[in-house]
Design a protein around this motif. Structure first.
Motif, PDB file in Angstrom:
ATOM      1  N   TYR A   1       0.625  -1.222   0.178  1.00  0.00           N
ATOM      2  CA  TYR A   1      -0.346   0.018   0.228  1.00  0.00           C
ATOM      3  C   TYR A   1       0.651   1.514  -0.304  1.00  0.00           C
ATOM      4  N   ILE A   2       2.290   1.180   1.010  1.00  0.00           N
ATOM      5  CA  ILE A   2       2.795   2.486   1.114  1.00  0.00           C
ATOM      6  C   ILE A   2       3.556   2.962  -0.430  1.00  0.00           C
ATOM      7  N   THR A   3       3.880   1.347  -0.359  1.00  0.00           N
ATOM      8  CA  THR A   3       5.165   1.484  -2.194  1.00  0.00           C
ATOM      9  C   THR A   3       3.569   2.159  -3.099  1.00  0.00           C
ATOM     10  N   ALA A   4       2.232   1.305  -3.988  1.00  0.00           N
ATOM     11  CA  ALA A   4       2.072   1.708  -4.375  1.00  0.00           C
ATOM     12  C   ALA A   4       1.126   3.549  -4.772  1.00  0.00           C
ATOM     13  N   ARG A   5       0.745   3.639  -2.907  1.00  0.00           N
ATOM     14  CA  ARG A   5       0.577   5.522  -2.323  1.00  0.00           C
ATOM     15  C   ARG A   5       1.871   6.421  -2.888  1.00  0.00           C
ATOM     16  N   SER A   6       3.275   6.050  -2.663  1.00  0.00           N
ATOM     17  CA  SER A   6       4.129   6.711  -2.962  1.00  0.00           C
ATOM     18  C   SER A   6       4.231   7.450  -4.792  1.00  0.00           C
ATOM     19  N   GLN A   7       3.720   6.259  -5.582  1.00  0.00           N
ATOM     20  CA  GLN A   7       3.711   5.924  -6.725  1.00  0.00           C
ATOM     21  C   GLN A   7       2.291   6.574  -7.541  1.00  0.00           C
ATOM     22  N   SER A   8       1.332   7.144  -6.212  1.00  0.00           N
ATOM     23  CA  SER A   8      -0.289   7.197  -6.816  1.00  0.00           C
ATOM     24  C   SER A   8      -0.513   6.893  -7.863  1.00  0.00           C
TER      25      SER A   8
ATOM     26  N   PRO B   1      -4.215   4.298  -8.785  1.00  0.00           N
ATOM     27  CA  PRO B   1      -5.047   4.250  -8.023  1.00  0.00           C
ATOM     28  C   PRO B   1      -6.043   3.183  -7.164  1.00  0.00           C
ATOM     29  N   ALA B   2      -5.223   2.231  -7.169  1.00  0.00           N
ATOM     30  CA  ALA B   2      -5.974   0.717  -6.984  1.00  0.00           C
ATOM     31  C   ALA B   2      -4.401   0.558  -5.859  1.00  0.00           C
ATOM     32  N   ALA B   3      -4.587   1.042  -4.853  1.00  0.00           N
ATOM     33  CA  ALA B   3      -2.799   0.692  -4.435  1.00  0.00           C
ATOM     34  C   ALA B   3      -3.475  -0.092  -2.320  1.00  0.00           C
ATOM     35  N   LEU B   4      -4.758   0.600  -2.431  1.00  0.00           N
ATOM     36  CA  LEU B   4      -5.769  -0.287  -1.300  1.00  0.00           C
ATOM     37  C   LEU B   4      -5.911  -2.043  -2.056  1.00  0.00           C
ATOM     38  N   MET B   5      -6.544  -1.900  -3.213  1.00  0.00           N
ATOM     39  CA  MET B   5      -6.971  -3.472  -4.167  1.00  0.00           C
ATOM     40  C   MET B   5      -5.662  -3.987  -4.281  1.00  0.00           C
ATOM     41  N   LEU B   6      -5.134  -3.598  -4.235  1.00  0.00           N
ATOM     42  CA  LEU B   6      -3.426  -4.209  -5.027  1.00  0.00           C
ATOM     43  C   LEU B   6      -2.381  -4.616  -3.196  1.00  0.00           C
ATOM     44  N   ALA B   7      -3.027  -4.156  -2.273  1.00  0.00           N
ATOM     45  CA  ALA B   7      -2.864  -4.324  -0.934  1.00  0.00           C
ATOM     46  C   ALA B   7      -3.387  -5.514  -0.401  1.00  0.00           C
ATOM     47  N   VAL B   8      -4.910  -5.480  -0.567  1.00  0.00           N
ATOM     48  CA  VAL B   8      -5.745  -6.577  -0.885  1.00  0.00           C
ATOM     49  C   VAL B   8      -5.696  -7.915  -0.888  1.00  0.00           C
ATOM     50  N   ILE B   9      -4.346  -7.689  -2.680  1.00  0.00           N
ATOM     51  CA  ILE B   9      -4.671  -8.899  -3.191  1.00  0.00           C
ATOM     52  C   ILE B   9      -2.824  -9.701  -2.915  1.00  0.00           C
ATOM     53  N   VAL B  10      -2.267  -8.433  -2.383  1.00  0.00           N
ATOM     54  CA  VAL B  10      -1.139  -9.467  -1.661  1.00  0.00           C
ATOM     55  C   VAL B  10      -1.246 -10.187  -0.553  1.00  0.00           C
ATOM     56  N   TRP B  11      -2.554  -9.468   0.510  1.00  0.00           N
ATOM     57  CA  TRP B  11      -2.983 -10.092   1.439  1.00  0.00           C
ATOM     58  C   TRP B  11      -3.586 -11.439   1.653  1.00  0.00           C
ATOM     59  N   CYS B  12      -4.542 -12.094   0.793  1.00  0.00           N
ATOM     60  CA  CYS B  12      -4.503 -12.958   0.213  1.00  0.00           C
ATOM     61  C   CYS B  12      -4.191 -13.167  -0.144  1.00  0.00           C
TER      62      CYS B  12
ATOM     63  N   LEU C   1      -0.410 -12.977  -9.290  1.00  0.00           N
ATOM     64  CA  LEU C   1      -0.533 -12.600 -10.417  1.00  0.00           C
ATOM     65  C   LEU C   1      -2.096 -12.699 -10.945  1.00  0.00           C
ATOM     66  N   SER C   2      -2.456 -13.983 -10.596  1.00  0.00           N
ATOM     67  CA  SER C   2      -4.041 -14.085 -11.690  1.00  0.00           C
ATOM     68  C   SER C   2      -4.915 -12.831 -10.809  1.00  0.00           C
ATOM     69  N   LEU C   3      -4.902 -12.819  -9.227  1.00  0.00           N
ATOM     70  CA  LEU C   3      -5.553 -11.980  -8.795  1.00  0.00           C
ATOM     71  C   LEU C   3      -5.214 -10.467  -9.242  1.00  0.00           C
ATOM     72  N   ALA C   4      -4.203 -10.046  -9.772  1.00  0.00           N
ATOM     73  CA  ALA C   4      -3.897  -9.117 -10.125  1.00  0.00           C
ATOM     74  C   ALA C   4      -4.744  -8.557 -11.654  1.00  0.00           C
ATOM     75  N   THR C   5      -4.202  -9.953 -11.799  1.00  0.00           N
ATOM     76  CA  THR C   5      -4.904  -9.630 -13.873  1.00  0.00           C
ATOM     77  C   THR C   5      -6.564  -9.707 -13.276  1.00  0.00           C
ATOM     78  N   VAL C   6      -7.893 -10.007 -12.709  1.00  0.00           N
ATOM     79  CA  VAL C   6      -8.603 -10.501 -12.680  1.00  0.00           C
ATOM     80  C   VAL C   6      -9.030  -9.063 -11.526  1.00  0.00           C
ATOM     81  N   LEU C   7      -8.691  -8.433 -11.036  1.00  0.00           N
ATOM     82  CA  LEU C   7      -9.076  -7.353 -10.045  1.00  0.00           C
ATOM     83  C   LEU C   7      -8.379  -5.988  -9.873  1.00  0.00           C
ATOM     84  N   VAL C   8      -7.316  -6.013 -11.242  1.00  0.00           N
ATOM     85  CA  VAL C   8      -7.541  -4.711 -10.936  1.00  0.00           C
ATOM     86  C   VAL C   8      -6.970  -4.582 -12.377  1.00  0.00           C
ATOM     87  N   LYS C   9      -7.959  -3.811 -13.145  1.00  0.00           N
ATOM     88  CA  LYS C   9      -8.169  -2.965 -14.035  1.00  0.00           C
ATOM     89  C   LYS C   9      -7.108  -1.825 -14.570  1.00  0.00           C
TER      90      LYS C   9
END
Length: 382
Positions: free
Chosen positions: A306-313, A315-326, A374-382
């Motif tokens: 989340y911190i890394t994604a937010r630092s790069q602005s 838009p799906a920082a929270l979703m990426l964090a959830v994907i990492v956790w899952c 990578l599967s979750l990222a492909t499906v959930l982050v558009k």
């Protein structure tokens, strides 16, 4: 040519033959030694692993084998004949003559003089103490031998009731017995305690290469499978570059989870702690630990994402964090199950779990962690 030069040439020839024999199969080694003097063949065989030497002896024709045995010392000849009575992969097949054998009534001074002579031709690690019937009653280490009073008797300084192996013991069972001992040499005794040999539980490099190298070739193939999984999601990685930075994180954590489960399973199998019928419980426990550890570690990894994604602005920082956790939870569960299940399966199939388990485990953890992430990222982050 002088006597010294002739002796040196003989030694060089013996060493060269021994080195070549180690690289060959027992049958080829027997052919290599077919026309060498019997005394030289004895020297070559004595320099080899006892099991290898026994295999080479068995490949000789009866007449040639008899000539070699006749050229050996009485002690070595008796040892080879004794070893030949035992099946392959037993301790009896690996025995060497016990060279430093003494009576308990001998003094330290007498023993040191004898050991000094023996050490010129062989490595002496322990002094084995036997009674009048030849039964092992104690051992003396070289440290105790050198530091004790020279007038004391061996029976006064020896370690009584020492650990020993029996010649009928199969190698896997012997390994279980000595796994916590780590002695350089082990005495071998009959069931009545009679000392008949000693063994060093080591494997020649040629045999180790033969057993290990095919698995490494298989490991290369499985590495291509993991690479193919990543390649399948190349488009997703190109679109969300930040994913590439977290692939090693997931692979490393899930890999360590699997290694812990693997170590526990191998230890239980080696020491006999894993009782029949308890395999399912082990797999379930490691799956549960994978769930709990993955959830806890995943929180930290998710915060990092989340911190890394937010630092790069992104838009799906929270979703990426959830994907990492899952992904961390899922990959750690799979890794825990694989770490417990793979060695059990390999043992059932007759393969060596200690040699091959890590290869299949690495593939399973890499494919599970990277593929799920990578599967979750492909499906959930558009």
């Amino acid at each position: 040519m002088t006597i010294d030069h002739a002796s040196s040439a003989t030694i060089d020839m013996t060493e060269a033959l021994a080195a070549e024999a180690k690289r060959r199969s027992p049958r080829d080694a027997a052919q290599l030694l077919a026309f060498s003097p019997s005394a030289m063949v004895v020297d070559v065989l004595q320099s080899l692993n006892p099991a290898v030497a026994q295999d080479i002896l068995d490949e000789f024709p009866a007449e040639r084998r008899g000539a070699v045995l006749a050229a050996a010392s009485q002690q070595q000849r008796a040892q080879w004949l004794r070893n030949d009575r035992y099946p392959e992969d037993t301790i009896g097949r690996l025995m060497e003559p016990p060279t430093a054998v003494f009576r308990g009534t001998q003094t330290i001074a007498q023993t040191i003089d004898t050991v000094r002579e023996l050490s010129r031709t062989t490595i002496v690690t322990y002094a084995f103490i036997v009674d009048d019937a030849g039964r092992l009653i104690g051992v003396v280490t070289m440290r105790d031998l050198l530091l004790s009073d020279r007038e004391r008797r061996l029976e006064q300084v020896m370690l009584r009731d020492p650990f020993s192996l029996t010649p009928e013991t199969e190698l896997p069972d012997a390994m279980k017995q000595v796994v916590r001992l780590h002695f350089p040499v082990y005495p071998v005794c009959e069931t009545d305690g009679t000392l008949i040999g000693q063994v060093r539980l080591t494997t020649p490099w040629s045999r180790s290469l033969k057993f290990r190298h095919p698995w490494l070739q298989l490991n290369l193939l499985t590495a291509f499978i993991a690479a193919a999984v990543v390649g399948t999601f190349q488009g997703t990685i190109d679109r969300i570059v930040i994913l590439a930075a977290f692939l090693p994180v997931l692979a490393g954590q899930s890999g360590n989870t699997g290694c812990q489960a693997l170590a526990v399973a191998l230890r239980g199998m080696t020491l006999g702690e894993l009782q029949p019928g308890r395999e399912r419980a082990l797999v379930f426990k490691e799956a549960l630990l994978g769930l709990l550890n993955g959830a806890l570690v995943g929180v930290v990894a998710a915060i990092g994402m989340y911190i890394t994604a937010r630092s790069q602005s992104h838009p799906a920082a929270l979703m990426l964090a959830v994907i990492v956790w899952c992904s961390m939870i899922g990959s750690c569960i799979i890794s825990g199950i694989a770490g417990a299940l793979i060695p059990l399966t390999l043992r059932r199939l007759g393969a060596d779990p200690a040699t091959a388990s890590s290869i299949f485990l690495t593939t399973a953890t890499d494919v599970a962690s990277m593929g799920l992430f990578l599967s979750l990222a492909t499906v959930l982050v558009k």
